[in-house]
Design an enzyme around this catalytic site. Structure first.
Site, PDB file in Angstrom:
ATOM      1  N   TYR A  74       0.828  -1.213   0.000  1.00 24.02           N
ATOM      2  CA  TYR A  74       0.000   0.000   0.000  1.00 24.02           C
ATOM      3  C   TYR A  74       0.861   1.262   0.000  1.00 24.02           C
ATOM      4  CZ  TYR A  74      -4.334  -2.535   0.370  1.00 24.02           C
ATOM      5  OH  TYR A  74      -5.393  -3.340   0.075  1.00 24.02           O
ATOM      6  N   ARG A  77       2.056   1.872  -3.476  1.00 22.73           N
ATOM      7  CA  ARG A  77       0.965   2.342  -4.350  1.00 22.73           C
ATOM      8  C   ARG A  77       0.630   3.806  -4.068  1.00 22.73           C
ATOM      9  NH1 ARG A  77      -3.606  -1.844  -3.222  1.00 22.73           N
ATOM     10  NH2 ARG A  77      -4.734  -0.993  -4.991  1.00 22.73           N
ATOM     11  N   HIS A 130     -15.108   1.560  -1.370  1.00 23.55           N
ATOM     12  CA  HIS A 130     -14.051   0.698  -0.836  1.00 23.55           C
ATOM     13  C   HIS A 130     -12.976   1.476  -0.087  1.00 23.55           C
ATOM     14  CE1 HIS A 130     -15.199  -2.588  -4.005  1.00 23.55           C
ATOM     15  NE2 HIS A 130     -16.047  -2.513  -2.994  1.00 23.55           N
ATOM     16  N   CYS A 141      -9.526   0.344  17.299  1.00 21.83           N
ATOM     17  CA  CYS A 141     -10.443   1.417  17.729  1.00 21.83           C
ATOM     18  C   CYS A 141     -10.840   2.283  16.529  1.00 21.83           C
ATOM     19  CB  CYS A 141      -9.823   2.234  18.866  1.00 21.83           C
ATOM     20  SG  CYS A 141      -8.570   3.426  18.334  1.00 21.83           S
ATOM     21  N   ASN A 224     -17.027  -0.013 -21.112  1.00 21.34           N
ATOM     22  CA  ASN A 224     -15.954  -0.922 -20.699  1.00 21.34           C
ATOM     23  C   ASN A 224     -15.227  -1.405 -21.943  1.00 21.34           C
ATOM     24  OD1 ASN A 224     -14.456  -3.284 -19.583  1.00 21.34           O
ATOM     25  ND2 ASN A 224     -15.732  -2.916 -17.791  1.00 21.34           N
ATOM     26  N   GLU A 226     -14.432  -4.369 -22.488  1.00 17.74           N
ATOM     27  CA  GLU A 226     -14.885  -5.717 -22.864  1.00 17.74           C
ATOM     28  C   GLU A 226     -16.220  -6.001 -22.180  1.00 17.74           C
ATOM     29  OE1 GLU A 226     -11.682  -8.119 -21.404  1.00 17.74           O
ATOM     30  OE2 GLU A 226     -12.150  -7.687 -19.309  1.00 17.74           O
TER      31      GLU A 226
HETATM   32  C1  BJW Z   1     -11.408  -0.456 -18.935  1.00 13.56           C
HETATM   33  C2  BJW Z   1     -10.242   0.186 -19.289  1.00 13.56           C
HETATM   34  C3  BJW Z   1     -10.403   1.419 -19.901  1.00 13.56           C
HETATM   35  C4  BJW Z   1      -9.643  -1.607 -18.376  1.00 13.56           C
HETATM   36  N1  BJW Z   1     -11.625   1.905 -20.106  1.00 13.56           N
HETATM   37  N2  BJW Z   1     -12.605   0.032 -19.165  1.00 13.56           N
HETATM   38  C5  BJW Z   1     -18.540 -15.644  -3.222  1.00 13.56           C
HETATM   39  C6  BJW Z   1     -17.420 -16.168  -2.605  1.00 13.56           C
HETATM   40  C7  BJW Z   1     -16.636 -15.401  -1.742  1.00 13.56           C
HETATM   41  C8  BJW Z   1     -16.956 -14.104  -1.476  1.00 13.56           C
HETATM   42  C9  BJW Z   1     -18.074 -13.588  -2.089  1.00 13.56           C
HETATM   43  C10 BJW Z   1     -18.859 -14.348  -2.927  1.00 13.56           C
HETATM   44  N3  BJW Z   1     -19.851 -13.558  -3.382  1.00 13.56           N
HETATM   45  C11 BJW Z   1     -19.704 -12.348  -2.842  1.00 13.56           C
HETATM   46  C12 BJW Z   1     -18.628 -12.350  -2.044  1.00 13.56           C
HETATM   47  C13 BJW Z   1     -18.129 -11.246  -1.261  1.00 13.56           C
HETATM   48  C14 BJW Z   1     -17.012 -10.475  -1.917  1.00 13.56           C
HETATM   49  C15 BJW Z   1     -17.029 -10.596  -3.434  1.00 13.56           C
HETATM   50  O1  BJW Z   1     -17.749  -9.908  -4.112  1.00 13.56           O
HETATM   51  N4  BJW Z   1     -16.194 -11.465  -3.983  1.00 13.56           N
HETATM   52  C16 BJW Z   1     -16.197 -11.738  -5.419  1.00 13.56           C
HETATM   53  C17 BJW Z   1     -14.788 -11.554  -5.987  1.00 13.56           C
HETATM   54  C18 BJW Z   1     -16.731 -13.130  -5.636  1.00 13.56           C
HETATM   55  N5  BJW Z   1     -17.238  -9.115  -1.517  1.00 13.56           N
HETATM   56  C19 BJW Z   1     -16.800  -8.658  -0.349  1.00 13.56           C
HETATM   57  O2  BJW Z   1     -16.150  -9.349   0.415  1.00 13.56           O
HETATM   58  C20 BJW Z   1     -17.198  -7.231  -0.010  1.00 13.56           C
HETATM   59  N6  BJW Z   1     -17.812  -7.186   1.258  1.00 13.56           N
HETATM   60  C21 BJW Z   1     -18.936  -7.824   1.525  1.00 13.56           C
HETATM   61  O3  BJW Z   1     -19.508  -8.481   0.686  1.00 13.56           O
HETATM   62  O4  BJW Z   1     -19.386  -7.639   2.801  1.00 13.56           O
HETATM   63  C22 BJW Z   1     -20.467  -8.450   3.247  1.00 13.56           C
HETATM   64  C23 BJW Z   1     -19.900  -9.751   3.750  1.00 13.56           C
HETATM   65  C24 BJW Z   1     -19.115  -9.735   4.875  1.00 13.56           C
HETATM   66  C25 BJW Z   1     -18.617 -10.935   5.346  1.00 13.56           C
HETATM   67  C26 BJW Z   1     -18.845 -12.113   4.666  1.00 13.56           C
HETATM   68  C27 BJW Z   1     -19.582 -12.106   3.499  1.00 13.56           C
HETATM   69  C28 BJW Z   1     -20.124 -10.908   3.045  1.00 13.56           C
HETATM   70  C29 BJW Z   1     -15.981  -6.337   0.054  1.00 13.56           C
HETATM   71  C30 BJW Z   1     -15.323  -6.195  -1.261  1.00 13.56           C
HETATM   72  C31 BJW Z   1     -14.049  -5.367  -1.111  1.00 13.56           C
HETATM   73  C32 BJW Z   1     -13.258  -5.308  -2.421  1.00 13.56           C
HETATM   74  N7  BJW Z   1     -11.984  -4.758  -2.164  1.00 13.56           N
HETATM   75  C33 BJW Z   1     -11.061  -4.541  -3.280  1.00 13.56           C
HETATM   76  C34 BJW Z   1      -9.673  -4.173  -2.726  1.00 13.56           C
HETATM   77  C35 BJW Z   1      -9.614  -2.724  -2.268  1.00 13.56           C
HETATM   78  C36 BJW Z   1      -8.299  -2.405  -1.678  1.00 13.56           C
HETATM   79  C37 BJW Z   1      -7.130  -2.407  -2.641  1.00 13.56           C
HETATM   80  O5  BJW Z   1      -7.228  -2.059  -3.824  1.00 13.56           O
HETATM   81  O6  BJW Z   1      -6.080  -2.730  -2.209  1.00 13.56           O
HETATM   82  O7  BJW Z   1     -11.560  -3.528  -4.126  1.00 13.56           O
HETATM   83  S1  BJW Z   1     -10.937  -5.954  -4.358  1.00 13.56           S
HETATM   84  C38 BJW Z   1     -10.775  -5.037  -5.835  1.00 13.56           C
HETATM   85  O8  BJW Z   1     -11.903  -5.347  -6.692  1.00 13.56           O
HETATM   86  C39 BJW Z   1     -10.931  -3.563  -5.419  1.00 13.56           C
HETATM   87  C40 BJW Z   1     -11.873  -3.054  -6.487  1.00 13.56           C
HETATM   88  O9  BJW Z   1     -12.525  -1.901  -6.015  1.00 13.56           O
HETATM   89  C41 BJW Z   1     -12.794  -4.224  -6.707  1.00 13.56           C
HETATM   90  C42 BJW Z   1     -13.549  -4.186  -8.004  1.00 13.56           C
HETATM   91  O10 BJW Z   1     -12.668  -4.201  -9.092  1.00 13.56           O
HETATM   92  P1  BJW Z   1     -12.959  -3.266 -10.364  1.00 13.56           P
HETATM   93  O11 BJW Z   1     -12.878  -1.854  -9.973  1.00 13.56           O
HETATM   94  O12 BJW Z   1     -14.186  -3.716 -11.020  1.00 13.56           O
HETATM   95  O13 BJW Z   1     -11.654  -3.532 -11.250  1.00 13.56           O
HETATM   96  P2  BJW Z   1     -11.321  -4.795 -12.167  1.00 13.56           P
HETATM   97  O14 BJW Z   1      -9.858  -4.809 -12.331  1.00 13.56           O
HETATM   98  O15 BJW Z   1     -11.977  -6.023 -11.659  1.00 13.56           O
HETATM   99  O16 BJW Z   1     -12.003  -4.465 -13.564  1.00 13.56           O
HETATM  100  C43 BJW Z   1     -11.522  -3.437 -14.404  1.00 13.56           C
HETATM  101  C44 BJW Z   1     -12.429  -3.381 -15.601  1.00 13.56           C
HETATM  102  O17 BJW Z   1     -12.076  -2.240 -16.359  1.00 13.56           O
HETATM  103  C45 BJW Z   1     -12.302  -4.602 -16.528  1.00 13.56           C
HETATM  104  O18 BJW Z   1     -13.614  -5.035 -16.869  1.00 13.56           O
HETATM  105  C46 BJW Z   1     -11.567  -4.056 -17.755  1.00 13.56           C
HETATM  106  O19 BJW Z   1     -12.019  -4.631 -18.963  1.00 13.56           O
HETATM  107  C47 BJW Z   1     -11.973  -2.611 -17.725  1.00 13.56           C
HETATM  108  N8  BJW Z   1     -11.016  -1.692 -18.306  1.00 13.56           N
HETATM  109  N9  BJW Z   1      -9.167  -0.635 -18.891  1.00 13.56           N
HETATM  110  C48 BJW Z   1     -12.696   1.130 -19.717  1.00 13.56           C
HETATM  111  N10 BJW Z   1      -9.313   2.104 -20.295  1.00 13.56           N
HETATM  112 ZN    ZN Z   2      -6.604   2.313  18.154  1.00 16.33          ZN
END
Ligand code: BJW
Ligand code: ZN
Length: 254
Positions: A74, A77, A130, A141, A224, A226
């Protein structure tokens, strides 16, 4: 690239919908920051860090297992972020907000990004689903503070309770901030036009915003590189780069 052929092209339909909209909501993901040089997580151009997937790092378990390594990831980054700028896609969304606000409407920008580039481009009503790389918080805390782009080599101890600090981002398995999520869900459910830009639409609950908007009848538009799981839900799916398509969308919108 988007079909720009005529008045019935996807781009023209999107421009018309946006021109007539009073309440607009937008979900952005890593793809909108790609042209600024921020790596995406998945999909076209998606990155692995040190050969590991984001799921391996971005979780409370990942931090507990290797705190120094995750902290350094982090910190690196954040430092990189100091050297990059918002791109034309971020600027176009800020311009859409100004126009909609200027005619008495609302524009809500829910971003999954933790890079604060929307705010730097001039967007005002930004919901950070996020969290932010530019904030750190205590693991135990409520203590939190803003940080800049300078490296922080060692993990600081919380000045209030002495526990380890961590990035104030939402990791897998963690809840989104309740107030931020509620505001995003309301905006998606109440908007006339919903834009989903540069997100793979696989991470929930954020990806569910598109479903909410589609279910309540607003015009839904995806931009997007794709197709994604959201593509079959939306009214208009435009394939292209966010930093090219969004400025075109704005240039044809009143
Ligand atoms: C372009 C382009 C250009 C490129 N022009 N386009 C099943 C199993 C296990 C877990 C789960 C499950 N179902 C649901 C869950 C829960 C889980 C989840 O969703 N998992 C899935 C992966 C399956 N979700 C969570 O855990 C969330 N919390 C939650 O659900 O709480 C309730 C709960 C609690 C306890 C138990 C269960 C439920 C929290 C999610 C937190 C996500 N955090 C991250 C990391 C942040 C910190 C960091 O960066 O270090 O957030 S993960 C990462 O993915 C980051 C992003 O915000 C997030 C989404 O990604 P994003 O932004 O969509 O990016 P990409 O790379 O995926 O896509 C880029 C796109 O752009 C692509 O399509 C390209 O084609 C396109 N592109 N260039 C236009 N120029
Ligand atoms: Zn503290």
């Amino acid at each position: 690239m988007a079909d720009k052929a005529g008045p019935h092209s996807d781009l023209a339909r999107a421009q018309t919908a946006l021109s007539q909209a009073r309440h607009v909501a937008c979900l952005t993901g890593a793809g909108i920051s790609a042209a600024s040089g921020v790596p995406t997580y998945r999909g076209a151009g998606g990155a692995l860090w040190d050969g590991l997937k984001v799921e391996d790092w971005a979780s409370p378990e990942g931090y507990a297992r290797q705190p120094e390594r995750v902290w350094r990831w982090y910190s690196d980054r954040r430092v990189q972020l100091g050297g990059i700028s918002p791109n034309a896609g971020h600027a176009a969304l800020a311009e859409i907000e100004r126009r909609i606000a200027g005619r008495g409407g609302t524009f809500t920008l829910a971003t999954q990004n933790i890079d604060a580039l929307h705010q730097r481009a001039g967007s005002r009503n930004v919901l950070e689903l996020h969290g932010s790389m530019l904030r750190i918080r205590c693991c135990v805390c409520e203590h939190a503070r803003q940080v800049g782009h300078e490296p922080i080599e060692e993990i600081p101890a919380c000045p209030q309770c002495g526990a380890r600090m961590r990035p104030a981002v939402v990791w897998f398995g963690e809840m989104l901030p309740q107030d931020v999520w509620t505001a995003a869900a309301e905006a998606a459910a109440e908007c006339d036009v919903f834009l989903t830009v540069g997100t793979s639409a696989v991470v929930y609950p954020a990806a569910g915003l598109v479903e909410m908007a589609a279910a309540t009848g607003g015009t839904t538009i995806e931009i997007n590189l794709e197709p994604t799981p959201a593509s079959r839900l939306v009214d208009i799916a435009i394939q292209g780069k966010a930093d090219e398509v969004l400025p075109e969308l704005v240039s044809g919108t009143g």
